[in-house]
Write an enzyme that holds these catalytic residues in place. Sequence first.
Site, PDB file in Angstrom:
ATOM      1  N   ASP A  60       0.887  -1.165   0.000  1.00 37.87           N
ATOM      2  CA  ASP A  60       0.000   0.000   0.000  1.00 37.87           C
ATOM      3  C   ASP A  60       0.927   1.217   0.000  1.00 37.87           C
ATOM      4  OD1 ASP A  60      -1.482   2.204   0.727  1.00 37.87           O
ATOM      5  OD2 ASP A  60      -2.709   1.134   2.181  1.00 37.87           O
ATOM      6  N   VAL A  61       0.982   1.923  -1.115  1.00 35.85           N
ATOM      7  CA  VAL A  61       1.985   2.986  -1.243  1.00 35.85           C
ATOM      8  C   VAL A  61       1.653   4.234  -0.418  1.00 35.85           C
ATOM      9  CG1 VAL A  61       2.666   2.146  -3.532  1.00 35.85           C
ATOM     10  CG2 VAL A  61       1.054   4.063  -3.355  1.00 35.85           C
ATOM     11  N   ASN A  87       2.320   4.947 -10.646  1.00 30.14           N
ATOM     12  CA  ASN A  87       0.988   5.014 -11.254  1.00 30.14           C
ATOM     13  C   ASN A  87      -0.137   5.013 -10.229  1.00 30.14           C
ATOM     14  OD1 ASN A  87      -1.200   4.260 -13.404  1.00 30.14           O
ATOM     15  ND2 ASN A  87      -1.262   2.617 -11.898  1.00 30.14           N
ATOM     16  N   TYR A 153      -7.837  16.226  -5.301  1.00 27.76           N
ATOM     17  CA  TYR A 153      -7.228  15.323  -6.288  1.00 27.76           C
ATOM     18  C   TYR A 153      -6.382  16.135  -7.283  1.00 27.76           C
ATOM     19  CZ  TYR A 153      -7.010  12.041 -10.263  1.00 27.76           C
ATOM     20  OH  TYR A 153      -6.572  11.230 -11.306  1.00 27.76           O
ATOM     21  N   LYS A 157      -2.132  16.224  -8.127  1.00 27.74           N
ATOM     22  CA  LYS A 157      -1.535  16.028  -9.454  1.00 27.74           C
ATOM     23  C   LYS A 157      -0.701  17.251  -9.873  1.00 27.74           C
ATOM     24  CE  LYS A 157      -3.347  11.898 -10.042  1.00 27.74           C
ATOM     25  NZ  LYS A 157      -2.537  10.668 -10.112  1.00 27.74           N
TER      26      LYS A 157
HETATM   27  P1  NAD Z   1      -7.869   2.335 -11.207  1.00 28.11           P
HETATM   28  O1  NAD Z   1      -8.666   2.677  -9.998  1.00 28.11           O
HETATM   29  O2  NAD Z   1      -8.430   1.382 -12.196  1.00 28.11           O
HETATM   30  O3  NAD Z   1      -6.430   1.801 -10.806  1.00 28.11           O
HETATM   31  C1  NAD Z   1      -5.710   2.343  -9.733  1.00 28.11           C
HETATM   32  C2  NAD Z   1      -4.609   1.384  -9.369  1.00 28.11           C
HETATM   33  O4  NAD Z   1      -3.916   1.940  -8.257  1.00 28.11           O
HETATM   34  C3  NAD Z   1      -5.157   0.020  -8.933  1.00 28.11           C
HETATM   35  O5  NAD Z   1      -4.308  -1.001  -9.401  1.00 28.11           O
HETATM   36  C4  NAD Z   1      -5.112   0.110  -7.417  1.00 28.11           C
HETATM   37  O6  NAD Z   1      -4.933  -1.139  -6.786  1.00 28.11           O
HETATM   38  C5  NAD Z   1      -3.872   0.969  -7.242  1.00 28.11           C
HETATM   39  N1  NAD Z   1      -3.846   1.609  -5.937  1.00 28.11           N
HETATM   40  C6  NAD Z   1      -4.781   2.399  -5.370  1.00 28.11           C
HETATM   41  N2  NAD Z   1      -4.394   2.741  -4.136  1.00 28.11           N
HETATM   42  C7  NAD Z   1      -3.202   2.157  -3.926  1.00 28.11           C
HETATM   43  C8  NAD Z   1      -2.316   2.130  -2.838  1.00 28.11           C
HETATM   44  N3  NAD Z   1      -2.570   2.765  -1.700  1.00 28.11           N
HETATM   45  N4  NAD Z   1      -1.160   1.415  -2.956  1.00 28.11           N
HETATM   46  C9  NAD Z   1      -0.883   0.750  -4.093  1.00 28.11           C
HETATM   47  N5  NAD Z   1      -1.689   0.727  -5.159  1.00 28.11           N
HETATM   48  C10 NAD Z   1      -2.836   1.423  -5.066  1.00 28.11           C
HETATM   49  O7  NAD Z   1      -7.554   3.733 -11.879  1.00 28.11           O
HETATM   50  P2  NAD Z   1      -6.725   4.153 -13.186  1.00 28.11           P
HETATM   51  O8  NAD Z   1      -7.615   5.007 -13.975  1.00 28.11           O
HETATM   52  O9  NAD Z   1      -6.049   2.985 -13.815  1.00 28.11           O
HETATM   53  O10 NAD Z   1      -5.651   5.113 -12.500  1.00 28.11           O
HETATM   54  C11 NAD Z   1      -4.245   4.962 -12.648  1.00 28.11           C
HETATM   55  C12 NAD Z   1      -3.616   6.327 -12.504  1.00 28.11           C
HETATM   56  O11 NAD Z   1      -4.053   7.164 -13.584  1.00 28.11           O
HETATM   57  C13 NAD Z   1      -3.982   7.067 -11.219  1.00 28.11           C
HETATM   58  O12 NAD Z   1      -2.846   7.734 -10.723  1.00 28.11           O
HETATM   59  C14 NAD Z   1      -5.019   8.063 -11.673  1.00 28.11           C
HETATM   60  O13 NAD Z   1      -5.068   9.200 -10.837  1.00 28.11           O
HETATM   61  C15 NAD Z   1      -4.503   8.391 -13.058  1.00 28.11           C
HETATM   62  N6  NAD Z   1      -5.473   8.969 -13.967  1.00 28.11           N
HETATM   63  C16 NAD Z   1      -6.541   8.253 -14.422  1.00 28.11           C
HETATM   64  C17 NAD Z   1      -7.425   8.847 -15.300  1.00 28.11           C
HETATM   65  C18 NAD Z   1      -8.625   8.123 -15.870  1.00 28.11           C
HETATM   66  O14 NAD Z   1      -9.443   8.761 -16.548  1.00 28.11           O
HETATM   67  N7  NAD Z   1      -8.760   6.826 -15.664  1.00 28.11           N
HETATM   68  C19 NAD Z   1      -7.242  10.170 -15.713  1.00 28.11           C
HETATM   69  C20 NAD Z   1      -6.153  10.865 -15.211  1.00 28.11           C
HETATM   70  C21 NAD Z   1      -5.262  10.249 -14.354  1.00 28.11           C
END
Ligand code: NAD
Length: 250
Positions: A60-61, A87, A153, A157
Site C-alpha cells: 500500500d503505497v 501510477n 485530487y 496532481k
Molecule cells: P484504477 O482505480 O483502475 O487503478 C488504480 C490502481 O492503483 C489500482 O491497481 C489500485 O490497486 C492501485 N492503488 C490504489 N491505491 C493504492 C495504494 N494505496 N497502494 C498501491 N496501489 C494502489 O484507476 P486508473 O484510472 O487505472 O488510475 C491509474 C492512474 O491514472 C492514477 O494515478 C489516476 O489518478 C490516473 N489517472 C486516471 C485517469 C482516468 O481517466 N482513468 C485520468 C487521469 C489520471
Amino acid sequence: MWNFEGKVVAVTGASRGIGFEIARQFALAGAQVGICSPHMDRVEKAAREIGGDIFTYQADVSDIQQNDAFIQAVIEKFGKIDILICNAGVEVRKPCMEITPDEWDWMFQVNTRSFFFGAMTAARDMIKRNIPGIIIGVSSVNAQTVVPGLSVYAATKCAMNHLAESMSRELGKQGIRVNCIAPGSILTDINRHIYCIPENLKALQDKLPLERQGTCEEIADSVLFLASDAAKYITGQTLYVDGGLTLVRG
Ligand code: NAD
C-alpha cells in the site's frame, strides 16, 4: 514497437487499469517487471494475465515503508531498477466543503508522497549503480482543468507535475530523467461509475476535440515512449495525453 530488453521496471498500482496496461506493455517489450498493489490476490491475478516472469509484491503505497519496500524488493529480485512508474492513484470526488482531513491525507499520500519518496529510493540505487534511470509519475489532466468535486485530487496532481520539474533539475546531472504523463479521460474503475451513465459519456464526448475517451493502451504507449531513448532529451515535462481535453475551457 519498443525494445526494453535488459531493463528492470517497477510499476505501482498495476493490478488493473492504466498501471496494468503499462506493466503489460513493458513485459511485451522484453523488460523484467515488478508490480504492486495493496491486495496480493489481485496483483497475482494481474501477473498471470500478463504472463511471463512478473514479480509481484503486496504494498500500500500510502505507507512510506511499504512503498520503499516494494522498490527495494524489485532491486533485490532483479539486481537493479532502471525505470520507476508511479501510477498508483486515488480520488475522492466531493465538494470542497465536505472533504475531510483524512481524505486529504490519503490522496496526497497515495498520489504525491509515494511519487516523491519512491523516486528518491529508486534514484539512490540508480546513482549507486551509475544507471541513467527514468522516473515517470502518472499525473492527470485535472492538474490543469478545474472540475468541481476534484479540488484536492487536482492539487495532488499539480504537486506531482512540479515535483517532476524539481527532481529533474536535481537529478539530471546524474543522468536521471523525471517526467509525468497526464492522462485525460480513460475508462477504468476510477471513473466507471460516472461514464456508465450515457448522458455523462455523451457530454464528455461532445466536449473532447477527438470526441472519445482514451484507452489504457494509449496511455501505456506514451509512457513507453517517455521511458525510451526516443525521449532521451525530455526531462521535467508533463505530457498531456488527453484527446485535447486541456484545450477545452468551460
Ligand atoms: P484504477 O482505480 O483502475 O487503478 C488504480 C490502481 O492503483 C489500482 O491497481 C489500485 O490497486 C492501485 N492503488 C490504489 N491505491 C493504492 C495504494 N494505496 N497502494 C498501491 N496501489 C494502489 O484507476 P486508473 O484510472 O487505472 O488510475 C491509474 C492512474 O491514472 C492514477 O494515478 C489516476 O489518478 C490516473 N489517472 C486516471 C485517469 C482516468 O481517466 N482513468 C485520468 C487521469 C489520471
